[in-house]
Design an enzyme around this catalytic site. Structure first.
Site, PDB file in Angstrom:
ATOM      1  CG  ASP A  97      -4.804  52.566  31.895  1.00 56.00           C
ATOM      2  OD1 ASP A  97      -3.866  52.379  32.679  1.00 56.00           O
ATOM      3  OD2 ASP A  97      -4.693  52.450  30.659  1.00 56.00           O
ATOM      4  CD  GLU A 119      -2.074  57.992  29.372  1.00 55.97           C
ATOM      5  OE1 GLU A 119      -0.894  58.348  29.218  1.00 55.97           O
ATOM      6  OE2 GLU A 119      -2.400  56.824  29.634  1.00 55.97           O
ATOM      7  CD  GLU A 133      -4.678  47.489  32.496  1.00 56.52           C
ATOM      8  OE1 GLU A 133      -5.406  46.673  31.878  1.00 56.52           O
ATOM      9  OE2 GLU A 133      -3.696  47.121  33.166  1.00 56.52           O
ATOM     10  CG  HIS A 209       3.410  44.788  31.686  1.00 54.65           C
ATOM     11  ND1 HIS A 209       2.222  45.152  32.279  1.00 54.65           N
ATOM     12  CD2 HIS A 209       3.739  45.813  30.879  1.00 54.65           C
ATOM     13  CE1 HIS A 209       1.866  46.354  31.860  1.00 54.65           C
ATOM     14  NE2 HIS A 209       2.771  46.781  30.999  1.00 54.65           N
ATOM     15  NE  ARG A 211      -4.141  41.784  37.198  1.00 55.68           N
ATOM     16  CZ  ARG A 211      -3.253  42.484  37.891  1.00 55.68           C
ATOM     17  NH1 ARG A 211      -2.511  43.390  37.295  1.00 55.68           N
ATOM     18  NH2 ARG A 211      -3.080  42.258  39.181  1.00 55.68           N
ATOM     19  CG  HIS A 242       6.241  43.819  34.877  1.00 52.15           C
ATOM     20  ND1 HIS A 242       5.836  43.337  36.095  1.00 52.15           N
ATOM     21  CD2 HIS A 242       5.570  44.978  34.689  1.00 52.15           C
ATOM     22  CE1 HIS A 242       4.947  44.167  36.623  1.00 52.15           C
ATOM     23  NE2 HIS A 242       4.769  45.174  35.784  1.00 52.15           N
TER      24      HIS A 242
HETATM   25  C1  UD1 Z   1       0.050  47.387  36.766  1.00 51.13           C
HETATM   26  C2  UD1 Z   1      -1.236  47.988  36.216  1.00 51.13           C
HETATM   27  C3  UD1 Z   1      -1.162  48.081  34.682  1.00 51.13           C
HETATM   28  C4  UD1 Z   1       0.111  48.796  34.245  1.00 51.13           C
HETATM   29  C5  UD1 Z   1       1.318  48.149  34.896  1.00 51.13           C
HETATM   30  C6  UD1 Z   1       2.575  48.916  34.555  1.00 51.13           C
HETATM   31  C7  UD1 Z   1      -3.346  47.497  37.360  1.00 51.13           C
HETATM   32  C8  UD1 Z   1      -4.432  46.514  37.578  1.00 51.13           C
HETATM   33  N1  UD1 Z   1      -2.363  47.120  36.541  1.00 51.13           N
HETATM   34  O1  UD1 Z   1       0.119  46.045  36.316  1.00 51.13           O
HETATM   35  O2  UD1 Z   1      -2.280  48.800  34.216  1.00 51.13           O
HETATM   36  O3  UD1 Z   1       0.226  48.702  32.856  1.00 51.13           O
HETATM   37  O4  UD1 Z   1       1.153  48.153  36.329  1.00 51.13           O
HETATM   38  O5  UD1 Z   1       3.722  48.190  34.804  1.00 51.13           O
HETATM   39  O6  UD1 Z   1      -3.376  48.558  37.918  1.00 51.13           O
HETATM   40  N2  UD1 Z   1       6.040  43.746  41.375  1.00 51.13           N
HETATM   41  C9  UD1 Z   1       7.166  43.867  42.171  1.00 51.13           C
HETATM   42  N3  UD1 Z   1       7.777  45.086  42.274  1.00 51.13           N
HETATM   43  C10 UD1 Z   1       7.333  46.179  41.615  1.00 51.13           C
HETATM   44  C11 UD1 Z   1       6.198  46.050  40.789  1.00 51.13           C
HETATM   45  C12 UD1 Z   1       5.549  44.836  40.682  1.00 51.13           C
HETATM   46  O7  UD1 Z   1       7.614  42.888  42.768  1.00 51.13           O
HETATM   47  O8  UD1 Z   1       7.935  47.243  41.742  1.00 51.13           O
HETATM   48  C13 UD1 Z   1       5.374  42.421  41.258  1.00 51.13           C
HETATM   49  C14 UD1 Z   1       4.595  42.046  42.533  1.00 51.13           C
HETATM   50  O9  UD1 Z   1       4.715  40.670  42.742  1.00 51.13           O
HETATM   51  C15 UD1 Z   1       3.144  42.382  42.150  1.00 51.13           C
HETATM   52  C16 UD1 Z   1       3.144  42.017  40.671  1.00 51.13           C
HETATM   53  O10 UD1 Z   1       4.432  42.449  40.197  1.00 51.13           O
HETATM   54  O11 UD1 Z   1       2.212  41.657  42.916  1.00 51.13           O
HETATM   55  C17 UD1 Z   1       2.044  42.636  39.835  1.00 51.13           C
HETATM   56  O12 UD1 Z   1       1.931  44.053  40.047  1.00 51.13           O
HETATM   57  P1  UD1 Z   1       0.521  44.785  39.719  1.00 51.13           P
HETATM   58  O13 UD1 Z   1       0.670  46.246  39.967  1.00 51.13           O
HETATM   59  O14 UD1 Z   1      -0.585  44.085  40.406  1.00 51.13           O
HETATM   60  O15 UD1 Z   1       0.305  44.492  38.188  1.00 51.13           O
HETATM   61  P2  UD1 Z   1       1.100  44.978  36.914  1.00 51.13           P
HETATM   62  O16 UD1 Z   1       1.097  43.869  35.936  1.00 51.13           O
HETATM   63  O17 UD1 Z   1       2.380  45.582  37.336  1.00 51.13           O
HETATM   64  N1  UDP Z   2       9.977  51.479  31.281  1.00 49.87           N
HETATM   65  C1  UDP Z   2      11.120  51.654  32.060  1.00 49.87           C
HETATM   66  N2  UDP Z   2      11.906  50.569  32.318  1.00 49.87           N
HETATM   67  C2  UDP Z   2      11.610  49.327  31.863  1.00 49.87           C
HETATM   68  C3  UDP Z   2      10.433  49.159  31.073  1.00 49.87           C
HETATM   69  C4  UDP Z   2       9.630  50.265  30.820  1.00 49.87           C
HETATM   70  O1  UDP Z   2      11.437  52.764  32.485  1.00 49.87           O
HETATM   71  O2  UDP Z   2      12.371  48.396  32.140  1.00 49.87           O
HETATM   72  C5  UDP Z   2       9.129  52.659  31.002  1.00 49.87           C
HETATM   73  C6  UDP Z   2       8.756  52.879  29.560  1.00 49.87           C
HETATM   74  O3  UDP Z   2       9.727  53.651  28.882  1.00 49.87           O
HETATM   75  C7  UDP Z   2       7.430  53.607  29.674  1.00 49.87           C
HETATM   76  C8  UDP Z   2       6.812  52.982  30.909  1.00 49.87           C
HETATM   77  O4  UDP Z   2       7.903  52.424  31.652  1.00 49.87           O
HETATM   78  O5  UDP Z   2       7.622  54.976  29.962  1.00 49.87           O
HETATM   79  C9  UDP Z   2       5.836  51.926  30.512  1.00 49.87           C
HETATM   80  O6  UDP Z   2       5.495  51.238  31.641  1.00 49.87           O
HETATM   81  P1  UDP Z   2       4.844  49.799  31.617  1.00 49.87           P
HETATM   82  O7  UDP Z   2       5.205  49.078  30.380  1.00 49.87           O
HETATM   83  O8  UDP Z   2       5.168  49.197  32.934  1.00 49.87           O
HETATM   84  O9  UDP Z   2       3.280  50.141  31.667  1.00 49.87           O
HETATM   85  P2  UDP Z   2       2.207  50.571  30.573  1.00 49.87           P
HETATM   86  O10 UDP Z   2       2.715  51.710  29.774  1.00 49.87           O
HETATM   87  O11 UDP Z   2       1.918  49.376  29.758  1.00 49.87           O
HETATM   88  O12 UDP Z   2       1.036  50.926  31.412  1.00 49.87           O
END
Ligand code: UD1
Ligand code: UDP
Length: 370
Positions: A97, A119, A133, A209, A211, A242
């Site tokens: 999602d 999924e 999502e 984490h 939104r 995160h």
């Molecule tokens: C995204 C997904 C969410 C998922 C989550 C898992 C969308 C809209 N959101 O949200 O569904 O649950 O990932 O973690 O698709 N960043 C880094 N390095 C990284 C990753 C993120 O610096 O490796 C920072 C960046 O500043 C980035 C911000 O995190 O702009 C947000 O990342 P983004 O993918 O937009 O949103 P998530 O909250 O991670």
């Molecule tokens: N996870 C990880 N390291 C972390 C936090 C989470 O490997 O520091 C793993 C966790 O075990 C799960 C997945 O990341 O498998 C969940 O990801 P996240 O919480 O980013 O996204 P969501 O499941 O909410 O989409």
């Protein structure tokens, strides 16, 4: 002729759930497997790719600091077009999602390439929660040809939306991943975690984490955790934060200086799963943790007002507590003080599969193409 299967994913949770599937696809001679990362995440994605040793052909590398839904959507849509035109896969697999999932499905649709949704069928029926999502997975479901649902109830959700064909209940591939990561006598790789003295202590594992939780809800969550850590001297709270700067700022402001609270960098998936398996309880707004922790008998408090994963709630190991500070504090306190309540929640349940989801999905793709 081989079937060319292109898996497109871009965030940490998608990678954790897709890398085992890619490995399974590669085992079949009749399949040519191609991986295209969108790079919606960067470091958090690479951690997973490294652990699973996944071979990547394309990385669209779209991540920007403080990216918005629009920048992710437009960059992925544009960059994926030429990859799809070049590769011409028989099917594109997307997961779950995220914005990556929905946009990759849309990009494939524009090329009239069938989409398999891994999924599929999770729903809260609240358009804005989780945001974006819920809408991402509804829209992906409309586009998809093959729907791989983790549970029967996910399948029923799709049927209610008049999606009738090609829905397969496979289990969740996260359980496949979990089987390979959790080990006895595990040594943590992360320095900070390795140096926490857990002897005689209970570990409370926290992640947050989402939104819709940014701002006041996340602040409430952190304040509740602060109260718990200050009150219970026999716990160690581990919170892998995160990389979103907004999340980091709130976590560090409220919890940065609190004894017994360890704000650590995102853990690689092996460290994370092993820490989870050894935790007393998990407090999270993550989707994946709601599937993983019940599998190892660890109670979960969900820091959200809803869940698309009702199965473990029904089984009694997951409780949805919302984002009000006092509600979170009280629920955690009960789990830390009332043994009977704790014991009722702390039993292993596995509504999300038997660890063979990837095999089923690969087999279904092969049969579909025949
Ligand atoms: C995204 C997904 C969410 C998922 C989550 C898992 C969308 C809209 N959101 O949200 O569904 O649950 O990932 O973690 O698709 N960043 C880094 N390095 C990284 C990753 C993120 O610096 O490796 C920072 C960046 O500043 C980035 C911000 O995190 O702009 C947000 O990342 P983004 O993918 O937009 O949103 P998530 O909250 O991670
Ligand atoms: N996870 C990880 N390291 C972390 C936090 C989470 O490997 O520091 C793993 C966790 O075990 C799960 C997945 O990341 O498998 C969940 O990801 P996240 O919480 O980013 O996204 P969501 O499941 O909410 O989409």
């Amino acid at each position: 002729m081989k079937i060319k299967v292109m898996s497109v994913f871009g965030t940490r949770p998608e990678a954790i759930k897709m890398c085992p599937l890619v490995k399974e696809l590669e085992r079949h001679e009749e399949i040519e497997s191609v991986v295209c990362l969108t790079g919606q995440h960067r470091e958090m994605l690479q951690q997973v790719i490294d652990i699973f040793g996944t071979k990547v052909k394309y990385n669209l590398d779209v991540m920007q600091p403080k990216q918005t839904l629009v920048t992710i959507t437009t960059s992925v849509l544009k960059k994926l077009e030429s990859v799809l035109v070049t590769e011409k896969p028989d099917i594109v697999l997307v997961h779950g999602d995220t914005s990556t999932s929905f946009v990759a499905a849309l990009a494939a649709f524009y090329q009239q390439i069938p989409v398999g949704h891994v999924e599929a069928g999770l729903r809260t029926y609240d358009k804005y929660s989780p945001f974006p999502e819920e809408m991402n997975r509804c829209l992906t479901g409309r586009i998809a040809e093959l729907h791989f649902s983790p549970t029967e109830s996910n399948k029923r959700n799709l049927e209610k939306e008049n999606i009738k064909n090609h829905i397969y209940v496979t289990g969740n591939t996260v359980i496949d991943a979990f089987k390979t990561t959790v080990k006895e006598n595990y040594q943590y790789k992360d320095n900070d975690v390795r140096h926490i003295n857990f002897i005689g202590k209970r570990c409370v594992l926290v992640t947050a984490h989402r939104r819709e939780n940014l701002g006041q809800p996340l602040e409430n969550i952190c304040r509740a955790i602060k109260r718990i850590a200050e009150e219970f001297l026999d716990i160690e709270v581990v919170y892998p934060v995160h990389m979103n700067p907004v999340v980091k700022r709130t976590a560090e402001t409220v919890l940065g200086e609190i004894e017994r609270v360890h704000l650590v960098k995102p853990l690689d998936v092996e460290d994370m799963h092993n820490l989870m398996a050894r935790s007393h309880m998990v407090m999270t707004d993550s989707g994946g943790l709601q599937e993983e922790a019940p599998a190892c008998g660890v109670p979960v408090l969900v820091l959200r007002t809803e869940t698309e994963r009702p199965e473990a709630v029904e089984a009694g190991t997951v409780k949805v507590v919302g984002t009000n500070e006092n509600d979170i504090y009280e629920s955690a306190k009960i789990l830390l003080t009332e043994k009977d309540t704790y014991d009722q929640m702390a039993h292993a349940v596995n509504p999300y599969g038997d660890g063979h989801a990837c095999e089923r999905i690969a087999r279904i793709i092969l049969d579909w193409k025949r």
